[in-house]
Design a protein around this motif. Structure first.
Motif, mmCIF file in Angstrom:
data_model
loop_
_atom_site.group_PDB
_atom_site.id
_atom_site.type_symbol
_atom_site.label_atom_id
_atom_site.label_comp_id
_atom_site.label_asym_id
_atom_site.label_seq_id
_atom_site.Cartn_x
_atom_site.Cartn_y
_atom_site.Cartn_z
ATOM 1 N N ALA A 151 0.763 -1.295 -0.191
ATOM 2 C CA ALA A 151 -0.110 -0.012 -0.130
ATOM 3 C C ALA A 151 0.943 1.406 0.006
ATOM 4 C CB ALA A 151 -0.846 -0.145 1.271
ATOM 5 N N ARG A 181 6.990 -10.049 6.255
ATOM 6 C CA ARG A 181 6.786 -9.778 7.537
ATOM 7 C C ARG A 181 7.463 -10.855 8.483
ATOM 8 N NH1 ARG A 181 0.341 -8.472 7.438
ATOM 9 N NH2 ARG A 181 0.647 -6.859 5.944
ATOM 10 N N GLU A 183 7.032 -12.728 10.793
ATOM 11 C CA GLU A 183 6.026 -13.303 11.718
ATOM 12 C C GLU A 183 6.587 -13.976 12.570
ATOM 13 O OE1 GLU A 183 2.862 -12.907 11.431
ATOM 14 O OE2 GLU A 183 2.408 -12.079 9.446
ATOM 15 N N PHE A 191 -0.461 -20.611 4.716
ATOM 16 C CA PHE A 191 -1.309 -19.691 5.300
ATOM 17 C C PHE A 191 -0.718 -18.561 5.947
ATOM 18 C CE2 PHE A 191 -3.543 -17.720 8.607
ATOM 19 C CZ PHE A 191 -5.041 -17.446 7.968
ATOM 20 N N THR A 193 3.118 -17.137 6.188
ATOM 21 C CA THR A 193 4.523 -16.964 5.901
ATOM 22 C C THR A 193 5.263 -15.876 6.153
ATOM 23 O OG1 THR A 193 4.092 -16.599 3.501
ATOM 24 C CG2 THR A 193 3.986 -18.886 4.212
ATOM 25 N N GLU A 200 -3.183 -5.651 -3.931
ATOM 26 C CA GLU A 200 -3.974 -4.450 -3.078
ATOM 27 C C GLU A 200 -4.430 -3.368 -4.012
ATOM 28 O OE1 GLU A 200 -2.579 -3.999 1.321
ATOM 29 O OE2 GLU A 200 -1.040 -3.388 0.116
ATOM 30 N N TYR A 248 -4.432 2.465 11.158
ATOM 31 C CA TYR A 248 -4.833 3.385 10.243
ATOM 32 C C TYR A 248 -6.315 3.320 9.941
ATOM 33 C CZ TYR A 248 -3.969 -1.057 7.984
ATOM 34 O OH TYR A 248 -3.950 -2.474 7.346
ATOM 35 N N GLU A 265 -8.918 -15.267 7.717
ATOM 36 C CA GLU A 265 -8.948 -14.217 6.873
ATOM 37 C C GLU A 265 -8.285 -14.755 5.454
ATOM 38 O OE1 GLU A 265 -6.963 -10.985 8.540
ATOM 39 O OE2 GLU A 265 -6.937 -9.994 6.747
ATOM 40 N N HIS A 270 -10.532 -2.085 4.174
ATOM 41 C CA HIS A 270 -10.452 -1.101 5.218
ATOM 42 C C HIS A 270 -10.631 0.317 4.631
ATOM 43 C CE1 HIS A 270 -7.024 -4.275 5.559
ATOM 44 N NE2 HIS A 270 -7.674 -4.579 6.504
ATOM 45 N N GLU A 305 -9.532 0.656 1.122
ATOM 46 C CA GLU A 305 -8.420 -0.312 0.656
ATOM 47 C C GLU A 305 -8.861 -1.700 0.406
ATOM 48 O OE1 GLU A 305 -4.103 -1.024 2.209
ATOM 49 O OE2 GLU A 305 -5.626 -1.845 3.603
ATOM 50 N N GLY A 309 -4.336 -11.421 -0.081
ATOM 51 C CA GLY A 309 -3.197 -12.251 -0.133
ATOM 52 C C GLY A 309 -3.140 -13.250 -1.162
ATOM 53 N N ARG A 312 -2.702 -16.726 0.293
ATOM 54 C CA ARG A 312 -3.908 -17.140 0.875
ATOM 55 C C ARG A 312 -5.142 -17.474 -0.182
ATOM 56 N NH1 ARG A 312 -4.491 -14.508 6.348
ATOM 57 N NH2 ARG A 312 -2.553 -14.945 7.229
#
Ligand code: GAP
Length: 440
Positions: A151, A181, A183, A191, A193, A200, A248, A265, A270, A305, A309, A312
């Motif tokens: 984004a 990320r 994680e 799912f 990673t 996006e 945000y 998800e 958003h 937005e 994924g 996903r």
């Protein structure tokens, strides 16, 4: 005939490896945590998903595309709030040193890894962004981040795109790209990673109109998942209560899918208000206002937005497509990936009945014609029954068999993946036949 769904993610992991969809990254070295490689069929499937998204989102006159770089000016992440807010609460086991997300373990119980009691450290905030160094000097001024969402590349290009493409609000910018990320608890196959792809779109709207656009985009995004083949009975909305909202957002909803590991998800929608553009205006010192000439006013646009994924979506589509027919009946059991034709990695398989030059010659001519338009596989090895089963397992909609009768009657047998019905089609009608069936 009975039909059952995927019950266990391990069955999908094993099919993915066996059939060339997804491999563990660096497998010959023992693998690396939560990184996966898409094999020849996985990359086709992923490209089809991305193409479907790109067409839905950008083949319209109010959205344009972008491909921004992964590395961005470090101030971007200060402005966006990611340096301060993009964190998970983390605790360590003092004995085995294993790390956990605080919200994923019961700290009153023993460590789930080593069984030690009262072993957890105090919780601390752990930033999920990957940091790296840019250029040859290793001091702090060289610190840059791998982007954790696509984004921000869109926000910082808002004015470039708006002015060069002469876009009037409302309009959107769409982008597909890799994000990273760190994680704490990745897992469940692809799912969650540490490296994945996002699809996006940021839709820029006038202040106070965001609620209507939010509803509109919810509908479009739901229909996209259904159009790719997800069964609606396995989808639902998940609203974010105020306490769950990202730093945000003022309204947020997720599309949830019922995976064998439970509901979770696959996409977030958003309403990001004017938070991002407002912050970038403040941090960069550059005006990011839109001049609405018709209304005679200037404002910082609000943003709705849609953030899906790619990996996903792919996982949900694979879970959904996976069916076992006649389970337990050894003779008639088959595993079929009932992919929507649009996203099936291979559309047609060409199967000469036997490995004989006279059949091979004709079959290769047919292959050359068909693969101009469709991703096609050519398979001569093994019994025809085994070859059909293999194509079922990778979800190929049509198998074309060339036999000795073909040499006489210039016709082939076309077998349908779902019904297993076979039709005799003359070679000169085959192209039109496939065109009619594979319309999307
Ligand atoms: N720009 C908004 C944003 O990034 P998000 O809800 O954090 O929102 C959007 O992520 C989507 O990205 C999620 O719905 C999910 O499909 C995917 N995603 C997020 N984290 C992921 C991870 N660790 N592994 C795979 N996909 C992930």
């Amino acid at each position: 005939m009975s039909e059952s769904n995927l019950k266990n993610m391990n069955d999908l992991v094993s099919l993915s490896k066996r059939r060339g969809f997804i491999f563990q990254s660096s497998e010959i070295y023992g693998g690396i945590g939560s990184c996966w490689d898409y094999g020849p069929l996985g990359v086709e499937l992923k490209n089809n998903i991305k193409e479907s998204w790109w067409k839905t989102m950008t083949y319209r006159d109010d959205i344009v595309g972008l491909d921004a770089s992964i590395l961005m000016h470090p101030s971007v992440w200060k402005a966006s709030g990611h340096v301060d807010e993009f964190t998970d609460p983390l605790i360590d086991c003092k004995k085995c040193k294993m790390r956990f997300r605080e919200d994923k373990v019961d700290t009153a119980k023993p460590c789930p890894n080593c069984g030690e009691r009262d072993s957890f450290t105090e919780s601390r905030e752990f930033n999920l962004m990957f940091k790296t160094k840019m250029g040859p000097v290793e001091d702090a001024s060289a610190d840059v981040y791998l982007r954790p969402e696509t984004a921000q590349g869109i926000f910082v290009n808002f004015l470039n795109v708006q002015s060069t493409m002469r876009k009037k609000i409302p309009f959107g910018i769409a982008q597909i790209g890799k994000v990273f990320r760190n994680e704490i608890t990745p897992g469940n196959f692809i799912f969650r990673t540490r490296e994945f792809e996002q699809m996006e779109m940021q839709f820029f709207v006038a202040p106070d109109t965001q609620k209507d656009f939010f509803e509109k985009w919810k509908e479009i995004r739901w229909n996209w998942h259904v159009g790719n083949g997800l069964r609606e009975s396995r989808m639902k909305w998940h609203d974010h209560p105020g306490t769950e909202l990202a730093h945000y957002a003022d309204i947020a909803v997720d599309v949830y899918y019922e995976f064998p590991i439970g509901w979770d998800e696959i996409e977030g929608i958003h309403s990001r208000t004017d938070f991002d553009l407002g912050r970038h205006q403040k941090f960069s010192g550059k005006k990011l206002e839109y001049v609405d000439q018709a209304a005679g006013k200037k404002y910082i646009p609000y943003v709705v937005e849609t953030s899906a994924g790619c990996d996903r979506s792919l996982l949900a589509l694979m879970c959904d497509a996976y069916r076992i027919e006649n389970e337990g009946d050894k003779k008639n059991e088959r595993v079929v990936m009932k992919f929507n034709y649009k996203i099936a990695p291979i559309k047609v398989a060409i199967l000469p009945l036997m490995k004989k030059p006279e059949l091979d010659n004709v079959a290769r001519k047919i292959l050359n014609d068909i693969q101009k338009n469709y991703k096609t596989e050519y398979d001569v090895a093994g019994s025809i029954g085994k070859r059909y089963r293999r194509q079922d397992e990778i979800g190929t909609p049509f198998c074309v068999t060339i036999d000795y009768d073909t040499l006489e009657d210039k016709s082939v047998t076309v077998r349908n993946r779902d019904t297993m019905e076979q039709e005799r089609i003359s070679i000169d009608r085959l192209d039109q036949y496939l065109k009619d069936k594979l319309q999307f």
